[in-house]
Design a protein around this motif. Structure first.
Motif, short mmCIF file in Angstrom:
data_model
loop_
_atom_site.label_atom_id
_atom_site.label_comp_id
_atom_site.label_asym_id
_atom_site.label_seq_id
_atom_site.Cartn_x
_atom_site.Cartn_y
_atom_site.Cartn_z
N UNK A 257 0.81 -1.22 0.00
CA UNK A 257 0.00 0.00 0.00
C UNK A 257 0.84 1.27 0.00
N UNK A 258 1.88 1.38 0.83
CA UNK A 258 2.69 2.62 0.81
C UNK A 258 3.32 2.89 -0.56
N UNK A 259 3.74 1.82 -1.25
CA UNK A 259 4.34 1.99 -2.58
C UNK A 259 3.32 2.52 -3.57
N UNK A 260 2.08 2.00 -3.50
CA UNK A 260 1.04 2.46 -4.41
C UNK A 260 0.70 3.93 -4.18
N UNK A 261 0.94 4.42 -2.98
CA UNK A 261 0.63 5.82 -2.66
C UNK A 261 1.78 6.76 -3.00
N UNK A 262 2.92 6.20 -3.40
CA UNK A 262 4.08 7.05 -3.70
C UNK A 262 4.62 6.79 -5.09
N UNK B 127 3.98 4.51 -7.34
CA UNK B 127 3.00 4.21 -8.39
C UNK B 127 2.40 5.49 -8.97
N UNK B 128 2.15 6.48 -8.12
CA UNK B 128 1.58 7.74 -8.58
C UNK B 128 2.57 8.47 -9.48
N UNK B 129 3.84 8.49 -9.07
CA UNK B 129 4.87 9.15 -9.87
C UNK B 129 5.00 8.49 -11.23
N UNK B 130 4.96 7.15 -11.25
CA UNK B 130 5.08 6.42 -12.52
C UNK B 130 3.91 6.72 -13.46
N UNK B 131 2.71 6.83 -12.90
CA UNK B 131 1.54 7.11 -13.72
C UNK B 131 1.63 8.49 -14.38
N UNK B 132 2.16 9.46 -13.65
CA UNK B 132 2.23 10.83 -14.15
C UNK B 132 3.40 11.00 -15.12
N UNK B 133 4.50 10.30 -14.87
CA UNK B 133 5.72 10.53 -15.65
C UNK B 133 5.56 10.16 -17.12
N UNK B 134 4.81 9.10 -17.42
CA UNK B 134 4.66 8.67 -18.81
C UNK B 134 3.94 9.71 -19.68
N UNK B 135 2.74 10.17 -19.30
CA UNK B 135 2.08 11.16 -20.16
C UNK B 135 2.83 12.50 -20.19
N UNK B 136 3.51 12.86 -19.09
CA UNK B 136 4.29 14.10 -19.09
C UNK B 136 5.44 13.98 -20.10
#
Length: 226
Positions: free
Chosen positions: A210-215, A217-226
């Motif tokens: 859970x802590x990884x998904x809150x940190x 994972x969020x960065x990875x999701x944003x980095x691709x479209x950016x």
């Protein structure tokens, strides 16, 4: 339920061949090309749903869990539901419209929790988890389609599909390694211990990740479209 999800996670990688990520990466796709991706994913999802329905009995015997067949047959319906939301999800991510995407996800999680908790309280056992999972898939994918404001057309253009598949398969291949590890762990525990042990292992793994998904994972999701 945990065993069924681990099996479907492997099959799910064959559903879209990484095309969802490819949609985010490519910047010059026409509406007809995007519709072509949708129909490819939808057709594959229909095929995988049928194959899983047929193979559910054999898979349950391999895992040594007689009660596994019916959850597999119900949960594989999420392939069809997710095929409706794959393109809208990718388009919202591509446009970095994470607010609308998050709203759809929040509605899905809320629906799942309400259905699962209500049925569990009434004593339906694992049925509560299965139906709750399906409820999430329905609400999530309808929400994604609504918030994206996109619908497929019969006008399709398969030009560039080979490049999309080439990129997508590379992504799917990297995901396959991680998913295969989790599925293998589940299979070993189910065969050598019990389905109860699988449930405990799955719950513990979910809580520790859970802590990884809150940190990260969020960065990875944003980095691709950016």
């Amino acid at each position: 339920y945990a065993i069924a999800l681990s099996v479907l996670a492997m099959v799910e990688l064959l559903q879209e061949f990484g095309l969802g990520t490819a949609l985010i990466q490519r910047q010059d796709l026409t509406r007809a090309q995007v519709s072509a991706v949708f129909w490819v994913v939808a057709s594959t999802s229909l095929l995988l749903t049928g194959l899983t329905m047929v193979a559910a009995g054999a898979i349950s015997r391999i895992y040594g869990e007689p009660g596994l067949a019916w959850p597999l047959r119900l949960l594989c319906l999420t392939f069809l539901l997710n095929s409706l939301g794959t393109v809208p999800y990718s388009l919202l991510t591509k446009n970095i419209n994470l607010r609308r995407r998050s709203l759809a996800e929040a509605f899905g999680v809320t629906a799942s929790a309400l259905v699962a908790l209500s049925l569990a309280y009434l004593g339906f056992g694992v049925v509560a988890l299965v139906v709750g999972h399906l409820a999430r898939a329905v609400v999530l994918n309808v929400g994604l389609a609504f918030f994206a404001g996109w619908a497929p057309t019969l006008e399709v253009d398969f030009r560039g599909m080979r490049k999309l598949l080439s990129f997508g398969m590379s992504v799917a291949g990297s995901q396959l390694v991680a998913t295969f590890t989790t599925t293998t762990n589940t299979f070993v525990i189910a065969r050598l211990l019990s389905s109860t042990a699988v449930g405990l292992f799955s719950m513990a793994q979910g809580l520790t990740e859970a802590p990884t998904r809150l940190s990260t994972a969020i960065i990875n999701q944003i980095s691709l479209p950016v």
